[in-house]
Write an enzyme that holds these catalytic residues in place. Structure first.
Site, PDB file in Angstrom:
ATOM      1  N   ASN A 191      -3.240  27.758  35.702  1.00 13.61           N
ATOM      2  CA  ASN A 191      -1.943  27.087  35.697  1.00 13.61           C
ATOM      3  C   ASN A 191      -1.494  26.856  37.139  1.00 13.61           C
ATOM      4  OD1 ASN A 191      -1.528  26.884  32.938  1.00 13.61           O
ATOM      5  ND2 ASN A 191      -0.278  28.732  32.794  1.00 13.61           N
ATOM      6  N   HIS A 228      -0.684  22.648  25.682  1.00 18.22           N
ATOM      7  CA  HIS A 228      -1.350  21.796  26.679  1.00 18.22           C
ATOM      8  C   HIS A 228      -1.880  20.503  26.061  1.00 18.22           C
ATOM      9  CE1 HIS A 228      -1.469  24.864  29.965  1.00 18.22           C
ATOM     10  NE2 HIS A 228      -1.462  25.701  28.936  1.00 18.22           N
TER      11      HIS A 228
END
Ligand code: HDE
Length: 721
Positions: free
Chosen positions: A160, A87
């Site tokens: 997510n 990420h």
């Protein structure tokens, strides 16, 4: 500003006095001769020359004595912190959550029980695999991490845009991430899973198959951060005043509707605007059309958990909304940009273990591992256990008081004599005590069992929900899944890996397996991979899992690209731009030259993009407002023709003046190709009809006519009957 004056002691400035001013926020400014701020060193010393280092003579060596030069370079040398191991590429914005329905029967968390309560929040969107500088439209899961600054401390949902995950046990996470990221010997490819290592790992990890269906779907190439859902993924627990637990799954549902782009478009967007998603969110906030999401919960008890087809602790499974509806309890708006990217977006530290009283964990082995990982990783990334002192990470809804002290960059140390607990000091500064009544209590789950490295048998079904997801997709979405698998596996060099993946697909859907095998040019269908338990075929489709059909009803929040040339109708340009604005959408003028185009009434309409910088992939729909001469000129320009042929191939709605028709045909869209998505624009009425059609976003039927791969898909579908 309040003025204070101190004497300047430097010889060259002796005649002058130093002005400092106190700003609105109480901060001190040193004022320069022209009234602006003076440049200073980190020590506050005024800088006289920031253009030239201190040298011996005009052409001589630079001197170590130049402390300003050394400090400046030293600081620059250390500007980078390690990027996130996953990420890394992200974009953060601030917002506010408002509760509309109380969950007081289930939790004591005030944020979830006090209706009308507003809670500040910070959200960071991200991709997973790419490095910090990778493009926004990589095919990848999007991180959707939210930090709520509640009155009872910070609560993070580190979610997510996909409700399931690749693996069931945190111990596999490093392997999974290593396999997905660039290969270690060559350092590429970055930000993509289309390579041998990833698919090799997947071919040996059947538990990933459900997630594979999701990541090969259009969910991983979203049109915007504004058009994705968010999921907490794991089963968490709510805890009420009696200490009773309720299982919960968290959902964020975009009020903008769901929307994705096409793969061919994504590939091109990455070149034309690698910052596509962040720019989109920046602009939406700038234009005062901030995105909003509903916060929803799926609540269930032990009885449901015991009877559910799968284990609720298994993060590769979801609970269909048709089985447990998502109850909307509030909403949030993301309406404020960061002031500084590094200070906020880069330094924000999300931790799954950041929970407040009334919210707890379950034994999901992925969640348990994450609870360790997120705290641990901050030390590496932010360099100090005091990362909680950085403003973006500090609680805002309540004070912080404890005896933790010292360490690198400590901004907050206990005041007074006491720095331990219990103590018998009173009145010598803050002396915080534990609170058995209001303090955080862990859910008193009873646990027993032998120690063993095992995977529960209840985690063994890897294909049934993958199939359920697949059959829940619209035909065009199923086609895209097939296309994505063929694309990715065509980048895999080892044929045996390609075959093995098709062998897994046979446990999900035979037609899909055939389409992919055909797309890869495999002579024979590889054998089915052995399944640990027989896949179920009786799970019903879950319409909530499809994107198509859950999009917006109108073009609001979308972007129209208007290509204009000299001599184009001023009336039409005005009618179109005004109607677009009126419906809450935006338009952008694209012209052969950035200065713009002179319209038929002599007015100049300024260009936002030169045609080369504004390809149609950047827009949800396009309009070609061309004069006859303009169309003739553009017909000689490849970039302009790409504008049209891409918009057509990407199933977009295309509005056009009658004069534009020869140009459209030169761009490869023949008379026979022109379908109901290619719409003439010649009056205000036609503008309305065009924009209404644009609300559908794409004319998906067209794809079956313009894509060679569609033939294989359609053949397999009809063979299935
Ligand atoms: Fe993460 N993950 N993760 N993850 N994750 C990180 O934390 C980790 C997982 C997610 O914008 C890291 O601060 C493990 C699932 C997001 O700052 C790290 C496992 C989900 C973000 C980490 C998972 C996520 C991260 C890297 C398997 C969806 C970005 C930097 C057990 C529910 C947060 C950091 C941001 C970031 C570990 C699996 C979401 C290393 C060990 C499942 C959105 O701690």
């Amino acid at each position: 500003m309040t003025k204070t004056t101190s004497e300047d002691t430097r010889p060259e400035d002796a005649a002058r006095s130093f002005d400092t001013e106190v700003g609105a926020g109480g901060e001190l400014h040193q004022i320069a001769d022209d009234g602006g701020d003076v440049l200073t060193t980190q020590q506050g010393v005024r800088v006289a020359d920031d253009q030239n280092s201190l040298k011996v003579g005009d052409r001589g060596p630079t001197l170590l004595e130049d402390f300003h030069f050394r400090e400046k370079i030293f600081h620059f040398d250390h500007e980078r912190i390690p990027e996130r191991v996953v990420h890394a590429r992200g974009f953060g914005v601030h917002g506010t959550f408002t509760l509309t329905e109380s969950l007081e029967d289930h939790t004591v968390a005030k944020m979830l029980t006090e209706v009308g309560e507003q809670t500040q929040m910070f959200v960071r969107f991200s991709t997973v695999a790419g490095n910090k500088g990778s493009p926004d439209l990589a095919r990848d899961v999007r991180g959707f991490a939210a930090k709520f600054y509640t009155k009872e401390g910070n609560w993070d949902i580190v979610g997510n845009n996909i409700p399931v995950f690749f693996i069931q046990d945190a111990i596999k996470f490093p392997d999974m991430v290593h396999a997905a990221k660039q290969e270690p010997d060559r350092g590429f490819p970055q930000a993509q899973t289309a390579h041998d290592n990833f698919w090799d790992f997947i071919s040996l990890t059947p538990e990933s198959m459900h997630m594979i269906m999701w990541i090969m779907s259009d969910r991983t190439i979203p049109r915007s951060f504004r058009t994705i859902e968010g999921f907490g993924v794991h089963t968490f627990r709510l805890i009420n005043a009696e200490g009773k637990g309720t299982y919960v799954k968290f959902h964020f549902k975009p009020r903008q509707g769901l929307q994705s782009v096409m793969w061919n478009e994504a590939v091109k967007i990455n070149g034309a605007d690698p910052d596509f998603h962040r720019r989109d969110l920046w602009d939406a906030i700038d234009q005062d059309t901030p995105p909003e999401w509903d916060l929803g919960v799926q609540l269930f008890d032990d009885e449901f958990a015991d009877n559910f087809e799968f284990d609720v602790l298994d993060a590769t499974k979801l609970i269909p909304e048709e089985q447990i509806p998502v109850r909307i309890i509030g909403s949030f708006v993301l309406d404020a940009r960061v002031e500084n990217f590094f200070a906020e977006t880069e330094q924000v530290a999300f931790c799954t273990q950041n929970v407040v009283p009334g919210i707890g964990f379950t034994n999901d082995p992925l969640l348990q591992g994450r609870n360790f990982s997120y705290l641990d990783t901050q030390l590496k990334r932010l360099g100090s256990p005091n990362f909680t002192h950085i403003p973006i990470n500090q609680p805002r809804g309540c004070p912080v008081m404890n005896f933790q002290q010292d360490g690198h960059m400590a901004m907050r140390n206990p005041k007074g004599r006491v720095n331990y607990e219990p103590n018998s000091w009173a009145g010598s500064g803050p002396n915080p005590r534990e609170s058995p009544t209001t303090g955080y209590r862990h859910f008193p789950a009873e646990e027993s069992g032998r120690k063993a490295q095992v995977r529960s048998a209840s985690f063994a079904d890897h294909y049934s929900q993958a199939r359920q997801f697949f059959i829940s997709q619209a035909p065009i979405e199923q086609k895209h899944i097939g296309d994505a698998l063929v694309f990715e596996l065509s980048k895999v060099e080892r044929v045996d890996i390609r075959q093995k993946i098709v062998g897994h697909l046979r446990n999900i859907d035979e037609t899909l397996a055939k389409v992919v095998a055909g797309g890869l040019g495999l002579k024979e269908l590889p054998p089915k991979e052995k399944a640990a338990v027989e896949p179920r075929t009786d799970l019903p489709a879950s319409p909530a899992l499809s994107i198509v059909g859950r999009g917006p009803e109108s073009f609001a929040g979308r972007k129209l690209g208007i290509l204009v040339t000299d001599g184009a109708s001023a009336k039409l340009v005005k009618a179109l731009t005004e109607s677009v604005a009126a419906m809450g959408a935006v338009s952008e003028i694209i012209a052969p030259k950035i200065a713009g185009a002179t319209l038929d009434d002599g007015t100049l309409v300024e260009g936002k993009q030169k045609i080369d910088g504004g390809p149609s992939i950047l827009y949800d729909a396009v309009a070609l407002l061309l004069s006859k001469d303009g169309a003739a000129q553009l017909a000689e320009d490849k970039t302009a023709k790409d504008f049209v042929s891409d918009a057509f191939a990407h199933c977009k709605f295309i509005g056009h003046t009658p004069e534009a028709v020869p140009f459209i045909q030169r761009a490869g869209v023949t008379e026979k190709d022109m379908d109901e998505g290619v719409i003439p624009l010649d009056s205000a009425k036609s503008v309305d009809a065009f924009l209404k059609a644009c609300g559908k976003l794409r004319l998906w039927d067209r794809e079956f006519k313009v894509d060679l791969d569609a033939a294989g898909f359609l053949a397999a579908q009809s063979a299935k009957g």
